[in-house]
Structures are given as C-alpha cells and as structure tokens.
Design a protein around this motif. Structure first.
Motif, PDB file in Angstrom:
ATOM      1  N   GLU A  13       7.468  -2.017   4.029  1.00 41.90           N
ATOM      2  CA  GLU A  13       7.135  -2.611   4.679  1.00 41.90           C
ATOM      3  C   GLU A  13       7.169  -2.326   6.709  1.00 41.90           C
ATOM      4  OE1 GLU A  13       6.533  -7.563   5.614  1.00 41.90           O
ATOM      5  OE2 GLU A  13       7.325  -6.633   3.985  1.00 41.90           O
ATOM      6  N   ARG A  16       4.610   0.696   7.117  1.00 40.98           N
ATOM      7  CA  ARG A  16       2.800   0.333   7.219  1.00 40.98           C
ATOM      8  C   ARG A  16       2.887  -0.163   8.123  1.00 40.98           C
ATOM      9  NH1 ARG A  16       1.694  -1.762   1.957  1.00 40.98           N
ATOM     10  NH2 ARG A  16      -0.233  -1.744   3.244  1.00 40.98           N
ATOM     11  N   ASN A  17       3.709  -1.382   8.853  1.00 40.90           N
ATOM     12  CA  ASN A  17       3.273  -2.069   9.768  1.00 40.90           C
ATOM     13  C   ASN A  17       2.877  -1.865  11.381  1.00 40.90           C
ATOM     14  OD1 ASN A  17       2.999  -3.889   8.615  1.00 40.90           O
ATOM     15  ND2 ASN A  17       4.307  -5.190   7.915  1.00 40.90           N
ATOM     16  N   SER A  18       4.696  -0.523  11.106  1.00 42.53           N
ATOM     17  CA  SER A  18       5.128   0.104  12.912  1.00 42.53           C
ATOM     18  C   SER A  18       5.653   1.135  12.120  1.00 42.53           C
ATOM     19  CB  SER A  18       6.638  -1.190  13.140  1.00 42.53           C
ATOM     20  OG  SER A  18       6.146  -1.967  13.393  1.00 42.53           O
ATOM     21  N   GLU A  91      -3.411  -5.267   4.125  1.00 39.24           N
ATOM     22  CA  GLU A  91      -2.750  -6.071   3.997  1.00 39.24           C
ATOM     23  C   GLU A  91      -2.936  -7.643   5.437  1.00 39.24           C
ATOM     24  OE1 GLU A  91       1.517  -6.262   4.015  1.00 39.24           O
ATOM     25  OE2 GLU A  91       0.549  -4.661   2.257  1.00 39.24           O
ATOM     26  N   LYS A  94      -2.730  -5.795   8.846  1.00 44.90           N
ATOM     27  CA  LYS A  94      -1.336  -5.968   9.129  1.00 44.90           C
ATOM     28  C   LYS A  94      -0.877  -4.933   8.944  1.00 44.90           C
ATOM     29  CE  LYS A  94      -0.315  -9.249   6.928  1.00 44.90           C
ATOM     30  NZ  LYS A  94       0.667 -10.836   6.270  1.00 44.90           N
ATOM     31  N   SER A  95      -1.856  -3.822   7.999  1.00 39.69           N
ATOM     32  CA  SER A  95      -0.965  -2.231   6.958  1.00 39.69           C
ATOM     33  C   SER A  95      -2.222  -1.589   7.847  1.00 39.69           C
ATOM     34  CB  SER A  95      -0.250  -3.278   6.111  1.00 39.69           C
ATOM     35  OG  SER A  95       0.775  -1.920   6.117  1.00 39.69           O
ATOM     36  N   ARG A 166      -6.138  -2.109  11.765  1.00 39.86           N
ATOM     37  CA  ARG A 166      -4.875  -2.945  11.941  1.00 39.86           C
ATOM     38  C   ARG A 166      -4.781  -2.730  13.159  1.00 39.86           C
ATOM     39  NH1 ARG A 166      -0.278   1.059  11.786  1.00 39.86           N
ATOM     40  NH2 ARG A 166       1.008  -0.297  13.326  1.00 39.86           N
TER      41      ARG A 166
END
Length: 187
Positions: A13, A16-18, A91, A94-95, A166
């Motif tokens: 996670e 994928r987010n950062s 998502e 966010k991702s 994103r």
C-alpha cells in the motif's frame, strides 16, 4: 494473518500510494505495530521487501490476465476488463499500479526489481497484443491497425490516466482519459 504478510500488505500500500522513495521501513514498522528490527527478521532490506511485494503483485496481475483470457471470449471484452481492473487499482484516486509507482523511482531500484518490472511490462504488452489481434478478428474492436502499436499506446494511455487521476485524487480523470478507448470497443 502472519507478520510477514502484514508487513508485505502495508508496504505494498505504501509503494502504491507513495512510490519507492515515499516510504521507509520505520514507517512500515509503525504502521504494522512492530519494531523496525522485526522487519529484518522477515526481509533483509527494503530492496528484498519491495522485490517480494512486486513479485506477489505481478503474480496477482498475471492471474487476472489468465482468468480474463479464459472468461472473456472477445478481444474487446478483454480490453474492457483490463480498463476496469486498472481503474480499481486507483482506489478512488489514492493509489496507482505498483509497476507505475516503481518505474517512477527506477533510478533507486536494485537491478532485480528493474528486471521484474521489464517482465511485468512485456507480459502485459504480449497479452494486450493478443487481445487486440482477437478483437480485430472478432469485430469487437472498431478500428484497424498494428496490434503491437495499439497495445503499446493502450498501456501508455492506461498508465498515464492512472497517474493523472492519482495526482488530482480524482478517478473521474481516468474515466475521461480512457473514454475514447472504451468507445472503440464494440459491446
């Protein structure tokens, strides 16, 4: 759920987010609720952890491709499934796809992960070429042309649409960006 799997889930996670550079093992340990040293019981380094989560992610996507090939008889339906699956990865903005997140930070990755990224890309392109070839034969794709060129353009479109959605935290941007591709698929 085992601690190893929990670490991998939280790290996946985070990537994928950062992205690769956007998270630390300290943060993963805090999010999991363990000491940082406990991560090293399961993974010798951040590189090993990221390699493990990307292999797991790749296997999941490859399974999706295989299942879609079995489930969807028409090329256009396969492409539509690919678009929808890629949208789910957002998502709600966010991702993004893990391969995109890692490719952005590729200069900081170990050669093993870069090789895995190349295999991931090649596998997706090969599958997309086959979907375009099938769609042109069965009439479910409403245009002609070179299936390989179309596959590369389609993947670039999907990846770019994910990045824009994103960056703006707005999944509607993905929908708008992929609308033309969807309109060329006969339902």
């Amino acid at each position: 759920m085992s601690t190893r799997v929990t670490i991998m889930d939280v790290a996946a996670e985070a990537v994928r987010n950062s992205g690769y550079n956007g998270f630390s093992l300290d943060q993963i340990a805090r999010d999991v609720g363990i000491q940082k040293s406990s991560i090293f019981y399961h993974f010798s380094s951040k590189t090993e952890l990221v390699a493990a989560i990307f292999r797991r992610y790749s296997n999941d996507i490859f399974a999706f491709l295989d299942q879609t090939t079995i489930k969807e008889a028409r090329g256009g339906d396969r492409l539509m499934a690919y678009l929808l699956e890629s949208r789910k990865l957002l998502e709600e903005g966010k991702s993004i796809c893990m391969s995109i997140a890692l490719n952005i930070d590729q200069e900081n990755l170990h050669a093993e992960i870069i090789d895995d990224l190349a295999v991931f890309h090649e596998t997706n392109i090969k599958w997309l070429i086959e979907a375009f070839e099938l769609g042109m034969r069965d009439g479910s794709i409403l245009e002609e042309g070179d299936p390989e060129e179309k596959a590369h353009a389609f993947l670039a479109l999907v990846d770019g649409a994910q990045l824009m959605a994103r960056s703006h935290k707005n999944v509607a941007i993905y929908d708008t960006a992929t609308a033309l591709a969807r309109s060329r698929i006969s339902l």
